[in-house]
Design a protein around this motif. Structure first.
Motif, short mmCIF file in Angstrom:
data_model
loop_
_atom_site.label_atom_id
_atom_site.label_comp_id
_atom_site.label_asym_id
_atom_site.label_seq_id
_atom_site.Cartn_x
_atom_site.Cartn_y
_atom_site.Cartn_z
N ASP A 142 -47.02 29.93 2.27
CA ASP A 142 -46.41 28.97 3.18
C ASP A 142 -46.14 29.61 4.53
OD1 ASP A 142 -46.40 27.12 1.18
OD2 ASP A 142 -44.30 27.45 0.60
N ALA A 143 -46.19 28.80 5.59
CA ALA A 143 -45.95 29.31 6.94
C ALA A 143 -44.52 29.80 7.10
CB ALA A 143 -46.27 28.22 7.96
N ASP A 144 -43.54 29.10 6.48
CA ASP A 144 -42.14 29.53 6.58
C ASP A 144 -41.94 30.89 5.94
OD1 ASP A 144 -41.55 27.16 7.82
OD2 ASP A 144 -40.88 26.17 5.96
N TRP A 145 -42.53 31.08 4.77
CA TRP A 145 -42.41 32.36 4.08
C TRP A 145 -43.02 33.49 4.90
CZ3 TRP A 145 -40.14 33.61 -0.61
CH2 TRP A 145 -40.38 34.92 -1.06
N GLN A 146 -44.17 33.26 5.47
CA GLN A 146 -44.83 34.29 6.26
C GLN A 146 -44.03 34.61 7.52
OE1 GLN A 146 -48.89 33.15 6.86
NE2 GLN A 146 -49.49 33.71 4.77
N LYS A 148 -40.76 34.41 7.82
CA LYS A 148 -39.63 35.23 7.35
C LYS A 148 -40.09 36.65 7.04
CE LYS A 148 -37.08 31.36 5.37
NZ LYS A 148 -36.62 30.73 4.14
N GLN A 149 -41.27 36.79 6.46
CA GLN A 149 -41.80 38.12 6.13
C GLN A 149 -42.07 38.92 7.40
OE1 GLN A 149 -42.02 39.35 3.12
NE2 GLN A 149 -42.96 41.28 3.71
N TYR A 150 -42.62 38.29 8.45
CA TYR A 150 -42.84 38.98 9.73
C TYR A 150 -41.51 39.42 10.33
CZ TYR A 150 -47.67 37.25 9.77
OH TYR A 150 -48.97 36.99 9.47
N LYS A 151 -40.52 38.53 10.27
CA LYS A 151 -39.20 38.86 10.81
C LYS A 151 -38.61 40.05 10.08
CE LYS A 151 -35.22 37.53 12.89
NZ LYS A 151 -34.74 38.77 13.42
N ARG A 152 -38.75 40.07 8.77
CA ARG A 152 -38.21 41.17 7.96
C ARG A 152 -38.92 42.48 8.29
NH1 ARG A 152 -39.38 43.09 2.58
NH2 ARG A 152 -37.54 44.14 1.76
N MET A 153 -40.26 42.41 8.46
CA MET A 153 -41.01 43.62 8.80
C MET A 153 -40.61 44.15 10.18
SD MET A 153 -44.76 42.56 7.30
CE MET A 153 -45.62 43.98 7.90
N LEU A 154 -40.36 43.25 11.12
CA LEU A 154 -39.93 43.69 12.46
C LEU A 154 -38.53 44.28 12.41
CD1 LEU A 154 -41.30 40.79 14.65
CD2 LEU A 154 -42.14 43.14 14.56
#
Length: 176
Positions: A142-146, A148-154
């Motif tokens: 899902d786009a929302d999950w991805q 959130k994952q990018y935000k977490r990685m940053l």
């Protein structure tokens, strides 16, 4: 006792009927077919091909009386033959002329049609597998999950020198 004797007689009749109908002529006659003739492949064959302009044998093997008289006229001077007789002599030797052999056929239509039918069947199989065989896509797609994952990685500053976090401007809060 009578039942046993009737069974033996029935078995004997069935075996004899099977043996009588097992010959090839009876089987072929029962299906309405004649036995196919075989071609002697050691004899010269005739075919019209552009790459082989002179076939091994003439087109017509058996000549009618008119064809035989025309063959006798062929032995004389060709200036005395009419155009129709020359064409008839040509047709005794060859079935088609070069322009007739080079004429395109409509075979490409059936090939393209077959390709489209196979592509359609393949599409139906892929659709059926997507609907009935494969499980639903995981939530991580899902786009929302991805996002959130990018935000977490940053936030974790993953690979800050050359990787993912190196392309993020942390002061401005946007991609470089």
């Amino acid at each position: 006792m009578l039942h046993l004797t009737a069974g033996r007689v029935g078995s004997l009749l069935a075996r004899r009927a099977t043996a009588a109908f097992s010959t090839s002529s009876v089987r072929m006659a029962s299906h309405g077919h004649d036995v196919a003739e075989t071609t002697d492949m050691s004899l010269p064959l005739y075919w019209d091909r552009v790459d082989i302009p002179l076939p091994d044998r003439p087109y017509k093997d058996t000549l009618t009386t008119g064809d035989q008289s025309l063959k006798q006229k062929e032995q004389g001077p060709w200036s005395q033959l009419s155009k129709e007789e020359k064409v008839a002599l040509y047709r005794l030797m060859f079935s088609q002329t070069f322009p007739e052999m080079k004429q395109p056929s409509a075979e490409w239509k059936s090939v393209v049609g077959g390709i489209f039918i196979l592509m359609g069947l393949t599409g139906l199989i892929v659709w059926w597998q997507k609907v009935y065989v494969y499980p639903p896509a995981p939530r991580t797609f899902d786009a929302d999950w991805q996002a959130k994952q990018y935000k977490r990685m940053l936030d974790m500053r993953v690979n800050p020198i050359e990787g993912f976090a190196a392309k993020w401007d942390y002061k401005k809060g946007q991609w470089k």
